[in-house]
Design an enzyme around this catalytic site. Structure first.
Site, PDB file in Angstrom:
ATOM      1  CG  HIS A 112      -1.922  -1.112   1.223  1.00 31.16           C
ATOM      2  ND1 HIS A 112      -3.178  -1.028   0.672  1.00 31.16           N
ATOM      3  CD2 HIS A 112      -1.829  -2.369   1.724  1.00 31.16           C
ATOM      4  CE1 HIS A 112      -3.818  -2.175   0.842  1.00 31.16           C
ATOM      5  NE2 HIS A 112      -3.014  -3.012   1.473  1.00 31.16           N
TER       6      HIS A 112
ATOM      7  CG  ASN B 188      -7.846  -4.473   1.029  1.00 27.92           C
ATOM      8  OD1 ASN B 188      -7.157  -3.481   1.263  1.00 27.92           O
ATOM      9  ND2 ASN B 188      -7.370  -5.699   1.073  1.00 27.92           N
TER      10      ASN B 188
ATOM     11  CE1 TYR C 228      -2.087  -4.634   9.344  1.00 30.44           C
ATOM     12  CE2 TYR C 228      -2.281  -2.469   8.350  1.00 30.44           C
ATOM     13  CZ  TYR C 228      -2.474  -3.834   8.292  1.00 30.44           C
ATOM     14  OH  TYR C 228      -3.038  -4.399   7.179  1.00 30.44           O
TER      15      TYR C 228
HETATM   16 FE1  HDE Z   1      -2.332  -4.803   5.570  1.00 28.83          FE
HETATM   17  N1  HDE Z   1      -0.535  -3.978   6.024  1.00 28.83           N
HETATM   18  N2  HDE Z   1      -1.683  -6.614   6.194  1.00 28.83           N
HETATM   19  N3  HDE Z   1      -4.098  -5.700   4.998  1.00 28.83           N
HETATM   20  N4  HDE Z   1      -3.027  -3.056   4.909  1.00 28.83           N
HETATM   21  C1  HDE Z   1      -0.204  -2.701   5.852  1.00 28.83           C
HETATM   22  O1  HDE Z   1       0.872  -1.361   7.468  1.00 28.83           O
HETATM   23  C2  HDE Z   1      -0.570  -6.820   6.936  1.00 28.83           C
HETATM   24  C3  HDE Z   1      -4.431  -7.012   5.149  1.00 28.83           C
HETATM   25  C4  HDE Z   1      -4.281  -2.776   4.472  1.00 28.83           C
HETATM   26  O2  HDE Z   1      -3.217   3.489   3.891  1.00 28.83           O
HETATM   27  C5  HDE Z   1       1.119  -2.345   6.489  1.00 28.83           C
HETATM   28  O3  HDE Z   1       1.153   0.860   7.793  1.00 28.83           O
HETATM   29  C6  HDE Z   1      -0.497  -8.197   7.362  1.00 28.83           C
HETATM   30  C7  HDE Z   1      -5.833  -7.213   4.934  1.00 28.83           C
HETATM   31  C8  HDE Z   1      -4.372  -1.398   4.075  1.00 28.83           C
HETATM   32  O4  HDE Z   1      -1.569   3.335   5.337  1.00 28.83           O
HETATM   33  C9  HDE Z   1       1.551  -3.668   7.132  1.00 28.83           C
HETATM   34  C10 HDE Z   1      -1.615  -8.792   6.837  1.00 28.83           C
HETATM   35  C11 HDE Z   1      -6.330  -5.971   4.641  1.00 28.83           C
HETATM   36  C12 HDE Z   1      -3.108  -0.866   4.314  1.00 28.83           C
HETATM   37  C13 HDE Z   1       0.403  -4.587   6.769  1.00 28.83           C
HETATM   38  C14 HDE Z   1      -2.342  -7.795   6.119  1.00 28.83           C
HETATM   39  C15 HDE Z   1      -5.238  -5.041   4.669  1.00 28.83           C
HETATM   40  C16 HDE Z   1      -2.295  -1.923   4.836  1.00 28.83           C
HETATM   41  C17 HDE Z   1       2.112  -1.690   5.566  1.00 28.83           C
HETATM   42  C18 HDE Z   1      -2.019 -10.254   6.947  1.00 28.83           C
HETATM   43  C19 HDE Z   1      -7.769  -5.602   4.283  1.00 28.83           C
HETATM   44  C20 HDE Z   1      -2.650   0.547   4.030  1.00 28.83           C
HETATM   45  C21 HDE Z   1       2.205  -0.256   6.012  1.00 28.83           C
HETATM   46  C22 HDE Z   1      -2.272 -10.678   8.281  1.00 28.83           C
HETATM   47  C23 HDE Z   1      -8.698  -5.883   5.345  1.00 28.83           C
HETATM   48  C24 HDE Z   1      -2.993   1.487   5.127  1.00 28.83           C
HETATM   49  C25 HDE Z   1       1.363  -0.146   7.158  1.00 28.83           C
HETATM   50  C26 HDE Z   1      -2.561   2.871   4.760  1.00 28.83           C
HETATM   51  C27 HDE Z   1      -0.962  -1.766   5.237  1.00 28.83           C
HETATM   52  C28 HDE Z   1       0.374  -5.852   7.197  1.00 28.83           C
HETATM   53  C29 HDE Z   1      -3.531  -8.093   5.430  1.00 28.83           C
HETATM   54  C30 HDE Z   1      -5.418  -3.652   4.383  1.00 28.83           C
HETATM   55  C31 HDE Z   1       2.913  -4.184   6.698  1.00 28.83           C
HETATM   56  C32 HDE Z   1       0.585  -8.808   8.193  1.00 28.83           C
HETATM   57  C33 HDE Z   1      -6.593  -8.527   5.055  1.00 28.83           C
HETATM   58  C34 HDE Z   1      -5.581  -0.672   3.514  1.00 28.83           C
HETATM   59  O5  HDE Z   1       1.635  -3.563   8.520  1.00 28.83           O
END
Ligand code: HDE
Length: 696
Positions: free
Chosen positions: A79, A152, A366
């Protein structure tokens, strides 16, 4: 601290000790160093003589360059590319029966928020329109603390367990040895992972649908994805899924269009969001919930803790209880959009997590990633991350970049300092504070996937079969496109083997599109079953036929009839569209009768992919000139190929002929009356598609 960069009233409470600073808007504002020393010359470094070497003592130069050298922070691992806006949430119906959360019970209250949309795979400098899932993260500054709904634009996810996330992301990002492709899933490693992980199949259906090539960020849905809990004042839990629905409807581009937009305007979505808010045309979403008792969840043929499953709206309707309006652009992209730190752990009393193993992993990830991105445990003090809706106070202290100046001796608890008349600091609130739902959990420790997570295909089938014919064709063609980019045949065949479990016709269409034999079906861990179609999963036919929020381009030439241009412009604007005049030169054209008309875009840089519908209003001579102009031919050809309405004057006919535009219900002579063009302009001409492209 440079107050000039901050619009938050709260910054003054964090760290500048109440001093007043000049602001950039102050006509007297004086340029200073970061430490407040006035600067006399910002054009020349300090040198030993006009042609001599620079001097080390030039702290003005060194501070400026050094700050610049460190301007970047690590971009988000996923993202990375995002666009955001401020706005508010307003509750329209109370959920007091289900939750104590004030944001969901105080009808009419407006809660400030900040929403960031993003692509997943590409870097921060990648384009806006690749085929990709869009992030939809909302930070609500509620009166009980920040609530971040980090979702999402697709209601399900690729994987079921957080431990697979690094593998998924490594697989989709640029391949490790070659460093490409950027922001694209059409490569071996991604599909290798997908083929080997059948649980991804449902999400793949969504990812290959037009949902991942949205028309505008104002036109995407948002989903909390995981099942959460609402907790009421009797400590009873209700399971909940969160939804955001765009008022403009969910709308997409076509694949060929998205590819061309990427070249014409890499910032297509960012610009669209910024400009519409700037113009006062504020994007709005409905906020809805699907509520289920535990018994209702248990009766479903799938597990609501499995993030690869959705709850069909036909079974449990979405109840609209609020709205979100985005009405203010960020003042500073870095300070706000880049530094905003979303945390799924930010929830408020009355809302709680479920045991979804994907969500559980996110609860760690996060907070952890912010330490590496923002560099300090004090990232919550950045203006965009502060809990603005309420005071925040605790006994945590110090750390890098501490911006607050806590007073007094109370940095531990319990303490009895109050007895001596000193400030004893904040205390816990057993009643109003956050409490976890008392879910029973005693079990044996295991590393196991629940049996109830074993079905990987039924909802993929549900999604595919619920689509309209054009959407199915786009989905099948997207699979063909992506698999055509693979160099490893066994990877392709494994994916096709999984598709056979989804739908035979889909697998067949994909294999035929590639010109390969259909391999055997892969063994399924659990036999898929059929579900009733869910029309709610469609885009086509669901979004309204409208020009509201859309864009119209009028291609004009010297000698064109101004009355026709005015008529089509008035009709389009009257229907809610933004209209842009496109001319061979940016200065514009001289209309019939001699009046000048200014252009908003020069033809070569303003192709028809920028618009939802077009009109071509030319003079005879103007048209003749454009017959050797590739940009003009493409303007008409692409508008036709992208199923858009084309209004034209008869003088433009030779250009239409050269561009291969054939007469149909969306190609309208507007020389007498622009109105008949309005209806086709408010939609796409789906009937035209078989004439312009071979789909799988
Ligand atoms: Fe994320 N995800 N994600 N994700 N995600 C990040 O956090 C992570 C997942 C989502 O505009 C990171 O600040 C893991 C699902 C959005 O700043 C990080 C897993 C969904 C955004 C991270 C998931 C998301 C992130 C990278 C599996 C939808 C952007 C930078 C367990 C429900 C937020 C940050 C923004 C961002 C980890 C799965 C949505 C690396 C470990 C499912 C919208 O922490």
């Amino acid at each position: 601290m440079a107050k000039t960069q901050n619009s938050s009233p709260d910054l003054n409470t964090v760290g500048n000790g109440g001093e007043t600073h000049q602001t950039a808007s102050d006509p007297q504002a004086r340029l200073t160093t970061n430490h407040g020393v006035p600067i006399s010359d910002n054009q020349n470094s300090l040198k030993a003589g006009p042609r001599g070497p620079s001097l080390l003592e030039d702290f003005v130069l060194r501070e400026k360059i050094q700050h610049f050298d460190h301007e970047r922070i690590p971009e988000r691992i996923v993202h990375a590319r995002g666009s955001a806006a401020h706005g508010f949430f307003e509750l329209t119906e109370s959920l007091a029966e289900f939750t104590t959360a004030k944001i969901l019970t105080e009808v009419g209250r407006k809660t400030e928020l900040f929403t960031r949309f993003s692509t997943v795979a590409g870097g921060a400098g990648s384009v806006d329109t690749p085929r990709d899932v869009r992030g939809f993260a909302v930070k609500m500054y509620t009166s009980e603390g920040n609530w971040d709904l980090v979702g999402n634009n697709i209601p399900v996810f690729f994987i079921q367990d957080a431990i697979k996330f690094p593998d998924l992301i490594h697989a989709v990002k640029m391949e490790a040895d070659r460093g490409y492709p950027q922001a694209a899933s059409a490569h071996d490693t991604f599909w290798d992972f997908i083929g080997l992980m059948p649980e991804t199949t449902h999400m793949i259906m969504w990812a290959m649908s037009d949902r991942t090539i949205p028309r505008s960020l104002r036109m995407i849905e948002g989903f909390g994805v995981h099942t959460f809990r609402l907790i009421n004042d009797k400590d009873e839990a209700t399971l909940v899924k969160f939804h955001w629905r765009p008022k403009l409807g969910t709308q997409s581009t076509g694949w060929d269009e998205a590819v061309k937009i990427a070249g014409a305007d890499p910032d297509f979505h960012r610009r669209d969001l910024y400009e519409s808010i700037d113009n006062g045309d504020f994007p709005e979403w409905e906020f809805g919930v699907q509520l289920l008792t535990q018994a209702e969840a248990d009766a479903l043929p799938f597990d609501v803790l499995d993030a690869t499953k959705l709850i069909p709206e036909e079974l449990h309707p979405v109840r609209v209880v609020g709205r979100m309006v985005l009405n203010r652009n960020p003042d500073n992209f870095f300070a706000e959009t880049e530094q905003v730190a979303f945390l799924p752990t930010n929830i408020v009393p009355g809302i709680d997590f479920s045991e979804d193993p994907l969500l559980q992993g996110r609860l760690f990830s996060y907070q952890d990633t912010q330490l590496s991105r923002l560099g300090t445990v004090n990232f919550h003090q950045l203006p965009i991350n502060q809990a603005k809706g309420c005071p925040f106070q605790n006994l945590q202290r110090d750390g890098q970049m501490q911006m607050a100046v806590p007073k007094g001796r109370a940095n531990y608890e319990p303490n009895s300092l109050a007895q001596a008349g000193e400030d004893g600091g904040p205390r816990e609130d057993p009643k109003g504070g956050f409490r976890s739902f008392a879910a029973p959990v005693e079990q044996t420790k295991v590393r196991l996937r629940a049996e109830t997570f074993a079905d990987h295909y039924s909802q993929a089938r549900l999604f595919f079969r619920s689509q309209t014919a054009p959407e199915q064709a786009h989905l099948a063609s997207a699979i063909v496109f992506e698999l055509s980019k693979l160099s490893l045949d066994h990877v392709r065949d494994r994916v096709l083997g999984n598709l056979r479990n989804v739908d035979q016709t889909l697998a067949q269409r994909a294999a035929e599109g590639l010109g390969v034999d259909l391999p055997k079906a892969n063994a399924a861990a659990s036999e898929p079953y059929d579900m009733d179609d869910s029309p709610a999963l469609r885009i086509v036919g669901k979004y309204p036929d409208t020009l509201k929020g859309r864009a119209v381009g009028i291609l004009v030439s010297d000698g064109a009839d101004g009355a026709v241009i005015d008529a089509v412009k008035a009709a389009a604007e009257g229907a809610g569209a933004t209209v842009k005049i496109v001319a061979p030169k940016i200065v514009g054209v001289k209309l019939k009768g001699g009046k000048r008309l200014k252009a908003d875009g020069q033809l070569a840089g303003t192709p028809s992919v920028m618009f939802d519908a077009v009109a071509i209003v030319l003079s005879k001579a103007g048209c003749a000139d454009l017959l050797t102009e590739g940009a003009a031919i493409d303007f008409a050809k692409d508008a036709f190929g992208h199923l858009k309405a084309i209004g034209f004057t008869p003088e433009a006919q030779p250009l239409l002929d050269k561009a291969g535009v054939e007469a149909d219900a969306g190609v309208i002579d507007i020389s007498g009356d622009a109105k008949p063009w309005l209806a086709p302009a408010a939609t796409r001409q789906w009937d035209r598609e078989p004439k312009v492209r071979t789909l799988a």
